[in-house]
Design an enzyme around this catalytic site. Structure first.
Site, PDB file in Angstrom:
ATOM      1  N   GLY A   1       0.792  -1.236   0.000  1.00  0.00           N
ATOM      2  CA  GLY A   1       0.000   0.000   0.000  1.00  0.00           C
ATOM      3  C   GLY A   1       0.815   1.272   0.000  1.00  0.00           C
ATOM      4  O   GLY A   1       1.806   1.423  -0.714  1.00  0.00           O
TER       5      GLY A   1
ATOM      6  N   TYR B   1     -10.169   1.226  15.154  1.00  0.00           N
ATOM      7  CA  TYR B   1      -9.222   1.774  14.163  1.00  0.00           C
ATOM      8  C   TYR B   1      -9.311   3.299  14.133  1.00  0.00           C
ATOM      9  O   TYR B   1      -8.288   3.993  14.176  1.00  0.00           O
ATOM     10  CB  TYR B   1      -9.539   1.213  12.768  1.00  0.00           C
TER      11      TYR B   1
HETATM   12  P1  NDP Z   1      -1.889  -1.655   4.004  1.00  0.00           P
HETATM   13  O1  NDP Z   1      -2.651  -2.722   4.696  1.00  0.00           O
HETATM   14  O2  NDP Z   1      -1.604  -1.802   2.552  1.00  0.00           O
HETATM   15  O3  NDP Z   1      -0.491  -1.447   4.749  1.00  0.00           O
HETATM   16  C1  NDP Z   1      -0.395  -1.561   6.120  1.00  0.00           C
HETATM   17  C2  NDP Z   1       0.998  -2.012   6.487  1.00  0.00           C
HETATM   18  O4  NDP Z   1       1.067  -2.154   7.902  1.00  0.00           O
HETATM   19  C3  NDP Z   1       1.387  -3.358   5.889  1.00  0.00           C
HETATM   20  O5  NDP Z   1       2.707  -3.263   5.450  1.00  0.00           O
HETATM   21  C4  NDP Z   1       1.294  -4.295   7.075  1.00  0.00           C
HETATM   22  O6  NDP Z   1       2.181  -5.401   7.022  1.00  0.00           O
HETATM   23  C5  NDP Z   1       1.731  -3.361   8.183  1.00  0.00           C
HETATM   24  N1  NDP Z   1       1.417  -3.911   9.494  1.00  0.00           N
HETATM   25  C6  NDP Z   1       0.228  -4.349   9.963  1.00  0.00           C
HETATM   26  N2  NDP Z   1       0.371  -4.840  11.194  1.00  0.00           N
HETATM   27  C7  NDP Z   1       1.681  -4.720  11.522  1.00  0.00           C
HETATM   28  C8  NDP Z   1       2.451  -5.074  12.647  1.00  0.00           C
HETATM   29  N3  NDP Z   1       1.921  -5.697  13.690  1.00  0.00           N
HETATM   30  N4  NDP Z   1       3.764  -4.784  12.643  1.00  0.00           N
HETATM   31  C9  NDP Z   1       4.341  -4.193  11.572  1.00  0.00           C
HETATM   32  N5  NDP Z   1       3.657  -3.861  10.476  1.00  0.00           N
HETATM   33  C10 NDP Z   1       2.346  -4.131  10.450  1.00  0.00           C
HETATM   34  O7  NDP Z   1      -2.666  -0.295   4.305  1.00  0.00           O
HETATM   35  P2  NDP Z   1      -2.464   1.209   3.785  1.00  0.00           P
HETATM   36  O8  NDP Z   1      -1.276   1.304   2.954  1.00  0.00           O
HETATM   37  O9  NDP Z   1      -3.759   1.657   3.274  1.00  0.00           O
HETATM   38  O10 NDP Z   1      -2.245   1.950   5.167  1.00  0.00           O
HETATM   39  C11 NDP Z   1      -1.082   2.663   5.473  1.00  0.00           C
HETATM   40  C12 NDP Z   1      -1.423   3.821   6.391  1.00  0.00           C
HETATM   41  O11 NDP Z   1      -2.253   4.749   5.724  1.00  0.00           O
HETATM   42  C13 NDP Z   1      -2.165   3.423   7.661  1.00  0.00           C
HETATM   43  O12 NDP Z   1      -1.635   4.136   8.752  1.00  0.00           O
HETATM   44  C14 NDP Z   1      -3.591   3.883   7.396  1.00  0.00           C
HETATM   45  O13 NDP Z   1      -4.247   4.200   8.584  1.00  0.00           O
HETATM   46  C15 NDP Z   1      -3.328   5.122   6.568  1.00  0.00           C
HETATM   47  N6  NDP Z   1      -4.448   5.557   5.764  1.00  0.00           N
HETATM   48  C16 NDP Z   1      -4.924   4.750   4.763  1.00  0.00           C
HETATM   49  C17 NDP Z   1      -5.994   5.176   4.002  1.00  0.00           C
HETATM   50  C18 NDP Z   1      -6.554   4.345   2.913  1.00  0.00           C
HETATM   51  O14 NDP Z   1      -7.521   4.797   2.302  1.00  0.00           O
HETATM   52  N7  NDP Z   1      -6.024   3.162   2.629  1.00  0.00           N
HETATM   53  C19 NDP Z   1      -6.616   6.488   4.237  1.00  0.00           C
HETATM   54  C20 NDP Z   1      -6.039   7.226   5.327  1.00  0.00           C
HETATM   55  C21 NDP Z   1      -4.979   6.782   6.041  1.00  0.00           C
HETATM   56  P3  NDP Z   1       1.789  -6.803   6.322  1.00  0.00           P
HETATM   57  O15 NDP Z   1       2.060  -6.568   4.876  1.00  0.00           O
HETATM   58  O16 NDP Z   1       2.738  -7.747   6.954  1.00  0.00           O
HETATM   59  O17 NDP Z   1       0.378  -7.060   6.635  1.00  0.00           O
HETATM   60 MG1  PMR Z   2     -15.937   6.571   3.564  1.00  0.00          MG
HETATM   61  C1  PMR Z   2     -17.015  12.517   1.423  1.00  0.00           C
HETATM   62  C2  PMR Z   2     -16.562  11.523   1.149  1.00  0.00           C
HETATM   63  C3  PMR Z   2     -15.883  10.362   1.764  1.00  0.00           C
HETATM   64  C4  PMR Z   2     -14.543  10.166   1.889  1.00  0.00           C
HETATM   65  C5  PMR Z   2     -13.447  11.090   1.441  1.00  0.00           C
HETATM   66  C6  PMR Z   2     -14.355   8.909   2.521  1.00  0.00           C
HETATM   67  C7  PMR Z   2     -13.108   8.362   2.840  1.00  0.00           C
HETATM   68  N1  PMR Z   2     -15.591   8.341   2.762  1.00  0.00           N
HETATM   69  C8  PMR Z   2     -16.566   9.230   2.310  1.00  0.00           C
HETATM   70  C9  PMR Z   2     -17.933   9.061   2.379  1.00  0.00           C
HETATM   71  C10 PMR Z   2     -18.610   7.900   2.767  1.00  0.00           C
HETATM   72  N2  PMR Z   2     -17.998   6.779   3.238  1.00  0.00           N
HETATM   73  C11 PMR Z   2     -20.040   7.681   2.736  1.00  0.00           C
HETATM   74  C12 PMR Z   2     -21.077   8.696   2.282  1.00  0.00           C
HETATM   75  C13 PMR Z   2     -20.263   6.398   3.201  1.00  0.00           C
HETATM   76  C14 PMR Z   2     -21.618   5.696   3.384  1.00  0.00           C
HETATM   77  C15 PMR Z   2     -21.998   4.950   2.200  1.00  0.00           C
HETATM   78  C16 PMR Z   2     -18.973   5.843   3.514  1.00  0.00           C
HETATM   79  C17 PMR Z   2     -18.778   4.560   4.008  1.00  0.00           C
HETATM   80  C18 PMR Z   2     -17.529   4.060   4.359  1.00  0.00           C
HETATM   81  C19 PMR Z   2     -17.246   2.780   4.940  1.00  0.00           C
HETATM   82  C20 PMR Z   2     -18.208   1.697   5.273  1.00  0.00           C
HETATM   83  N3  PMR Z   2     -16.324   4.753   4.216  1.00  0.00           N
HETATM   84  C21 PMR Z   2     -15.382   3.965   4.702  1.00  0.00           C
HETATM   85  C22 PMR Z   2     -15.893   2.753   5.147  1.00  0.00           C
HETATM   86  C23 PMR Z   2     -14.811   1.982   5.651  1.00  0.00           C
HETATM   87  O1  PMR Z   2     -14.841   0.858   6.133  1.00  0.00           O
HETATM   88  C24 PMR Z   2     -13.552   2.805   5.550  1.00  0.00           C
HETATM   89  C25 PMR Z   2     -13.125   3.140   6.947  1.00  0.00           C
HETATM   90  O2  PMR Z   2     -13.815   3.788   7.690  1.00  0.00           O
HETATM   91  O3  PMR Z   2     -11.941   2.712   7.307  1.00  0.00           O
HETATM   92  C26 PMR Z   2     -11.578   3.086   8.628  1.00  0.00           C
HETATM   93  C27 PMR Z   2     -13.989   4.059   4.852  1.00  0.00           C
HETATM   94  C28 PMR Z   2     -13.293   5.178   4.401  1.00  0.00           C
HETATM   95  N4  PMR Z   2     -13.909   6.262   3.832  1.00  0.00           N
HETATM   96  C29 PMR Z   2     -12.940   7.165   3.465  1.00  0.00           C
HETATM   97  C30 PMR Z   2     -11.663   6.623   3.819  1.00  0.00           C
HETATM   98  C31 PMR Z   2     -10.353   7.311   3.586  1.00  0.00           C
HETATM   99  C32 PMR Z   2     -11.885   5.409   4.394  1.00  0.00           C
HETATM  100  C33 PMR Z   2     -10.839   4.440   4.881  1.00  0.00           C
HETATM  101  C34 PMR Z   2      -9.547   4.654   5.312  1.00  0.00           C
HETATM  102  C35 PMR Z   2      -9.141   5.292   6.593  1.00  0.00           C
HETATM  103  O4  PMR Z   2      -9.781   6.104   7.210  1.00  0.00           O
HETATM  104  O5  PMR Z   2      -8.041   4.993   6.946  1.00  0.00           O
END
Ligand code: NDP
Ligand code: PMR
Length: 385
Positions: A82, A260
């Site tokens: 990721g 989370y």
């Molecule tokens: P991924 O699951 O792709 O990456 C997460 C990483 O964390 C993996 O490398 C995983 O390792 C590692 N990890 C999990 N558990 C452990 C552990 N016990 N020790 C060491 N490493 C561990 O997720 P993302 O790339 O999406 O997430 C990266 C960051 O971005 C997170 O902090 C997340 O909260 C943040 N983020 C992500 C968003 C998204 O939309 N995806 C939005 C906002 C923030 P392994 O490969 O071994 O599982």
């Molecule tokens: Mg969300 C305004 C828009 C927006 C954005 C930028 C995100 C980001 N989400 C939005 C809207 C909505 N989401 C709406 C309207 C819904 C209801 C249908 C919705 C639902 C939803 C779910 C069930 N969204 C989610 C989930 C997850 O399981 C994800 C989550 O909460 O992870 C913790 C997620 C996310 N929405 C995002 C982002 C960035 C996530 C995941 C990553 C994170 O916070 O790390």
């Protein structure tokens, strides 16, 4: 409606079998034969020595004998997939950074780095399991023994257990999401502060990933279950789950999605508390960020298949919050190394044209009193106080 049902965690209750067990299996395999691991890590370092790049962290000299800024060394946790992997690749490709990929699964990380096309010598893999405070301390020892400076630390790793209705626990007995995402990183950041302070690099940075979903001043942060730490009584009780609560706010019932989001508030509060306590004296830049919705990453591996199918198009075409892994990697790389992002205490975000801006945190995610209390409790839980 079907989309909403698939996306709302409250409607989901089918835990995906196998993924967590597999992760635990991998971790167990890697944590036992330490020697093997070190040997494997050394073999990657051997490639570093033979590859046509500067020794990590050493100064380079130009033909006329003038010193240039040396290659920086950045540690990125969770760089096996990721965002972490994409940022590692983006930084390594510049040639200005040597990336230490701090990961719990060595072989997965080695494959991922090769698969991403990262050049031999541009990275080192070191074992780190954030679900064990011993492993965190061991990582810090190993890193110091490797003799590299530390110029930037990125606390990126995380787990998300949206369908879990019962808690699992770290080696130290803390609820897993907060244990890995917050407490493991809290200890790591605190221990490595000394190393950052010792670095002579022009701009030293400590970055902790935050998220929009931990901020209730946004629409995304208002999708249930909402983040909220309450008075931190569950955390103060040790997040044990058995003789207390596994949730930070002390709730009796466990909610994996909320755990989370709570951990992300902790990440953002910790960054600000680090800034308040250390920025002025050390000059280190402390920052957090929301990189955009990277809907395709492994973070959603435990979500139900329908969610994983619909989430990327939902974010791409409906919320328009979607960002590719490569783009998010560039954003994180910017926070690590862009000379214009040196301001400390900032939560960075990007607009539709992918330009960075200082974003506002929610009231709770910027509450200094809560940050102080979180700091003090966390210090006790990780054995620093
Ligand atoms: P991924 O699951 O792709 O990456 C997460 C990483 O964390 C993996 O490398 C995983 O390792 C590692 N990890 C999990 N558990 C452990 C552990 N016990 N020790 C060491 N490493 C561990 O997720 P993302 O790339 O999406 O997430 C990266 C960051 O971005 C997170 O902090 C997340 O909260 C943040 N983020 C992500 C968003 C998204 O939309 N995806 C939005 C906002 C923030 P392994 O490969 O071994 O599982
Ligand atoms: Mg969300 C305004 C828009 C927006 C954005 C930028 C995100 C980001 N989400 C939005 C809207 C909505 N989401 C709406 C309207 C819904 C209801 C249908 C919705 C639902 C939803 C779910 C069930 N969204 C989610 C989930 C997850 O399981 C994800 C989550 O909460 O992870 C913790 C997620 C996310 N929405 C995002 C982002 C960035 C996530 C995941 C990553 C994170 O916070 O790390």
């Amino acid at each position: 409606m079907a989309l909403q049902a698939a996306l709302l965690p409250s409607t989901l209750s089918v835990p995906k079998k196998g993924s967590l067990a597999a992760a635990v299996k991998d971790t167990a395999f890697l944590s036992v034969p330490q020697k093997k691991l070190q040997a494997a890590s050394l073999s990657v370092r051997t490639q570093v020595a033979t590859a046509p790049v500067a020794t990590p962290g050493s100064s380079t000299a130009t033909k006329d004998g003038k010193k240039t800024v040396r290659q920086g060394v950045v540690v990125i946790t969770g760089a096996s997939s990721g965002l972490g992997l994409a940022a590692a690749k983006a930084l390594a490709e510049t040639g200005k950074w040597h990336v230490v990929m701090a990961c719990r699964d060595f072989l997965k990380t080695a494959k991922a780095a090769k698969g991403a096309g990262m050049a031999d010598g541009s990275y080192t893999i070191m074992h780190l399991d954030l679900a064990s405070l011993d492993s965190v301390r061991q990582f810090v020892d190993n890193f110091r023994r490797a003799g590299m400076p530390l110029d930037s630390l990125v606390c990126n790793a995380a787990i998300y257990r949206p369908t879990a209705r019962t808690p699992t626990f770290t080696a130290d007995g803390y609820e897993m999401s907060v244990g890995v995402n917050h407490l493991g990183h809290f200890l790591l950041a605190r221990l490595l502060l000394d190393d950052l302070q010792r670095s002579d690099y022009p701009s030293r940075r400590l970055i902790i990933l935050g998220s929009i979903t931990g901020n209730t001043n946004t629409l995304a942060g208002n999708i249930p279950p909402k983040a909220g730490l309450g008075d931190l009584r569950g955390l103060a009780g040790g997040l044990r789950g058995q003789n207390g609560s596994a949730m930070i706010d002390g709730s009796e019932s466990f909610d994996g999605a909320k755990a989370y989001k709570d951990s992300k508030i902790c990440n953002m509060l910790t960054m600000q508390e680090l800034h308040r306590r250390y920025h002025e004296d050390t000059g280190i830049t402390f920052a957090s960020l929301y990189p955009g919705c990277i809907a395709t990453t492994g973070l959603f591996r435990e979500h139900i298949p329908l969610f994983r199918l619909l989430f990327p198009p939902f974010q791409k075409f409906i919320t328009k919050g979607f960002v590719s892994e490569a783009e998010s990697g560039k954003r994180l790389a910017q926070v690590v190394s862009d000379p214009s992002l040196t301001k400390s205490g900032v939560y960075w975000s990007w607009n539709k044209d992918s330009a960075s801006f200082e974003n506002q945190l929610s009231q709770e995610a910027s509450d200094p009193e809560k940050a102080r209390k979180l700091w003090e409790i966390s210090e006790k839980l990780v054995g620093l106080a």
